[in-house]
Design a protein around this motif. Structure first.
Motif, mmCIF file in Angstrom:
data_model
loop_
_atom_site.group_PDB
_atom_site.id
_atom_site.type_symbol
_atom_site.label_atom_id
_atom_site.label_comp_id
_atom_site.label_asym_id
_atom_site.label_seq_id
_atom_site.Cartn_x
_atom_site.Cartn_y
_atom_site.Cartn_z
ATOM 1 N N LEU A 21 0.824 -1.108 -0.147
ATOM 2 C CA LEU A 21 0.474 -0.142 -0.133
ATOM 3 C C LEU A 21 1.073 1.158 0.012
ATOM 4 O O LEU A 21 0.224 2.671 -0.927
ATOM 5 C CB LEU A 21 -0.316 -0.353 1.009
ATOM 6 N N GLY A 22 1.997 1.150 0.667
ATOM 7 C CA GLY A 22 2.825 2.131 1.013
ATOM 8 C C GLY A 22 2.287 3.616 1.224
ATOM 9 O O GLY A 22 0.961 2.993 2.670
ATOM 10 N N GLU A 23 3.186 4.270 1.868
ATOM 11 C CA GLU A 23 2.522 5.467 2.826
ATOM 12 C C GLU A 23 1.016 6.314 2.318
ATOM 13 O O GLU A 23 0.998 6.331 0.963
ATOM 14 C CB GLU A 23 3.760 6.866 2.986
ATOM 15 N N ALA A 24 0.635 6.651 3.387
ATOM 16 C CA ALA A 24 -1.125 7.479 2.456
ATOM 17 C C ALA A 24 -0.818 8.666 1.925
ATOM 18 O O ALA A 24 0.360 9.556 2.081
ATOM 19 C CB ALA A 24 -1.929 7.683 3.286
ATOM 20 N N PRO A 25 -0.856 9.234 -0.003
ATOM 21 C CA PRO A 25 -0.280 9.982 0.020
ATOM 22 C C PRO A 25 -1.893 11.301 -0.072
ATOM 23 O O PRO A 25 -2.650 11.414 -0.624
ATOM 24 C CB PRO A 25 -0.630 9.642 -1.493
ATOM 25 N N GLY A 26 -0.809 12.068 0.600
ATOM 26 C CA GLY A 26 -1.516 13.084 0.937
ATOM 27 C C GLY A 26 -3.155 13.260 1.781
ATOM 28 O O GLY A 26 -3.313 13.010 2.844
ATOM 29 N N ALA A 63 -5.485 11.256 0.046
ATOM 30 C CA ALA A 63 -6.268 10.505 -0.333
ATOM 31 C C ALA A 63 -5.865 9.330 0.984
ATOM 32 O O ALA A 63 -4.816 8.535 0.078
ATOM 33 C CB ALA A 63 -5.573 10.160 -1.722
ATOM 34 N N ARG A 64 -6.222 9.336 1.509
ATOM 35 C CA ARG A 64 -5.884 8.525 2.826
ATOM 36 C C ARG A 64 -6.971 7.901 3.472
ATOM 37 O O ARG A 64 -6.190 7.083 4.003
ATOM 38 C CB ARG A 64 -5.275 9.314 3.676
ATOM 39 N N ARG A 65 -8.008 7.587 2.706
ATOM 40 C CA ARG A 65 -9.167 6.779 2.843
ATOM 41 C C ARG A 65 -8.820 4.724 2.305
ATOM 42 O O ARG A 65 -9.163 5.031 1.362
ATOM 43 C CB ARG A 65 -10.470 7.143 2.833
ATOM 44 N N LEU A 66 -8.640 4.392 3.687
ATOM 45 C CA LEU A 66 -8.283 3.216 3.347
ATOM 46 C C LEU A 66 -9.433 1.836 4.009
ATOM 47 O O LEU A 66 -9.906 1.848 4.952
ATOM 48 C CB LEU A 66 -6.688 2.452 4.122
ATOM 49 N N LEU A 67 -10.310 1.655 3.154
ATOM 50 C CA LEU A 67 -10.569 0.455 3.908
ATOM 51 C C LEU A 67 -10.275 -1.630 3.769
ATOM 52 O O LEU A 67 -9.684 -1.461 2.752
ATOM 53 C CB LEU A 67 -12.790 0.027 2.613
ATOM 54 N N VAL A 68 -10.445 -1.898 5.081
ATOM 55 C CA VAL A 68 -10.135 -2.908 5.523
ATOM 56 C C VAL A 68 -11.152 -4.261 5.436
ATOM 57 O O VAL A 68 -11.694 -4.119 6.121
ATOM 58 C CB VAL A 68 -8.880 -3.059 6.514
ATOM 59 N N THR A 69 -10.994 -4.663 3.996
ATOM 60 C CA THR A 69 -12.134 -6.010 4.358
ATOM 61 C C THR A 69 -11.867 -6.782 5.352
ATOM 62 O O THR A 69 -10.719 -7.613 5.274
ATOM 63 C CB THR A 69 -12.076 -6.462 3.399
ATOM 64 N N VAL A 78 -3.909 -2.166 12.102
ATOM 65 C CA VAL A 78 -3.561 -1.876 13.298
ATOM 66 C C VAL A 78 -2.567 -0.958 12.595
ATOM 67 O O VAL A 78 -1.717 0.087 12.997
ATOM 68 C CB VAL A 78 -3.082 -2.328 14.854
ATOM 69 N N LEU A 79 -1.334 -1.921 11.231
ATOM 70 C CA LEU A 79 -0.596 -1.466 10.611
ATOM 71 C C LEU A 79 -0.202 -0.423 10.137
ATOM 72 O O LEU A 79 0.793 1.028 9.198
ATOM 73 C CB LEU A 79 1.005 -2.840 10.402
ATOM 74 N N ALA A 80 -1.274 -0.297 9.188
ATOM 75 C CA ALA A 80 -1.964 1.012 8.223
ATOM 76 C C ALA A 80 -1.587 3.005 8.618
ATOM 77 O O ALA A 80 -1.164 3.130 8.127
ATOM 78 C CB ALA A 80 -2.961 0.246 7.550
ATOM 79 N N GLN A 81 -1.985 2.013 9.675
ATOM 80 C CA GLN A 81 -1.954 3.537 10.316
ATOM 81 C C GLN A 81 -0.395 4.042 10.600
ATOM 82 O O GLN A 81 -0.506 5.005 10.637
ATOM 83 C CB GLN A 81 -3.057 3.850 11.800
ATOM 84 N N ASP A 82 0.104 3.133 11.140
ATOM 85 C CA ASP A 82 1.737 4.291 11.323
ATOM 86 C C ASP A 82 2.148 4.250 9.741
ATOM 87 O O ASP A 82 3.408 4.918 10.235
ATOM 88 C CB ASP A 82 2.667 2.728 10.918
ATOM 89 N N SER A 83 1.097 4.261 8.585
ATOM 90 C CA SER A 83 2.194 4.786 7.584
ATOM 91 C C SER A 83 0.448 6.121 7.215
ATOM 92 O O SER A 83 0.995 5.902 5.910
ATOM 93 C CB SER A 83 1.578 3.643 6.222
ATOM 94 N N GLY A 84 -0.084 6.336 7.979
ATOM 95 C CA GLY A 84 -0.573 7.452 7.454
ATOM 96 C C GLY A 84 -2.077 7.018 6.916
ATOM 97 O O GLY A 84 -2.470 8.538 6.795
ATOM 98 N N TRP A 85 -2.511 5.740 6.843
ATOM 99 C CA TRP A 85 -4.276 5.492 6.126
ATOM 100 C C TRP A 85 -4.469 6.359 7.781
ATOM 101 O O TRP A 85 -4.613 5.843 8.687
ATOM 102 C CB TRP A 85 -3.815 4.899 5.958
#
Length: 173
Positions: free
Chosen positions: A15-20, A22-28, A40-47
């Motif tokens: 996924l990489g770092e959340a770009p600017g 555009a940070r809304r991530l859905l985890v199914t 949990v981990l995606a929050q560390d990348s700004g999502w």
């Protein structure tokens, strides 16, 4: 735990770092073993993470520090499809967004400018060491349904096969 957490970390890496903005991530599948770690981990990348799961799993998913939904919705900047929903989850991504799935043999074609990736978990000792340290501190969930004597392994297997178990059954000597 080792395979699930490692797969989750590698998925977040795709996924990489959340770009600017555009940070809304859905985890199914956010209440599942891989999905909870991704949340949990995606929050560390700004999502800004929203976990999708069954209504009964809402307290657990919210305990991960994320928002909650029971439906896919539309217009997500990215979807981490740990629930293996495939095409329906891809349709939930906005044009130009990101999609990362968990079924290597079923990679979806790119469409509408959506970057499509698939995680293929591979051993990574140093990564696993870091993840296990976070489990020990309680930063990452280790969802245990029951601790059962090894002599009762057959019953534990039957319970897992029947489904409805939230977490893992740990067998001990």
């Amino acid at each position: 735990m080792p395979l699930n957490a490692t797969a989750a970390a590698q998925l977040v890496g795709l996924l990489g770092e959340a770009p600017g903005e555009a940070r809304r991530l859905l985890v199914t599948g956010a209440a599942g073993a891989v999905g909870a770690h991704v949340a949990v981990l995606a929050q560390d990348s700004g999502w800004q993470v929203t976990g999708m799961a069954r209504a009964a799993d809402e307290p657990f998913v919210r305990s991960l520090g994320v928002d909650f939904t029971t439906g896919l919705g539309q217009g997500w900047d990215a979807v981490a499809d740990t629930g293996a929903l495939q095409e329906p989850a891809l349709r939930a991504v906005r044009d130009g967004g990101r999609f990362v799935g968990v079924q290597p043999a079923s990679r979806l074609p790119e469409e509408r400018g959506i970057a499509v990736e698939v995680v293929f978990a591979r051993p990574d000792g140093p990564l696993l060491t870091r993840l296990l340290a976070r489990v020990r501190t309680g930063e990452l969930p280790a969802r245990v349904h029951a601790v059962t004597p090894l002599a009762e392994a057959a019953g534990a297997y039957r319970a897992m096969a029947e489904g409805g178990i939230r977490g893992r059954i740990v067998l001990v000597l």
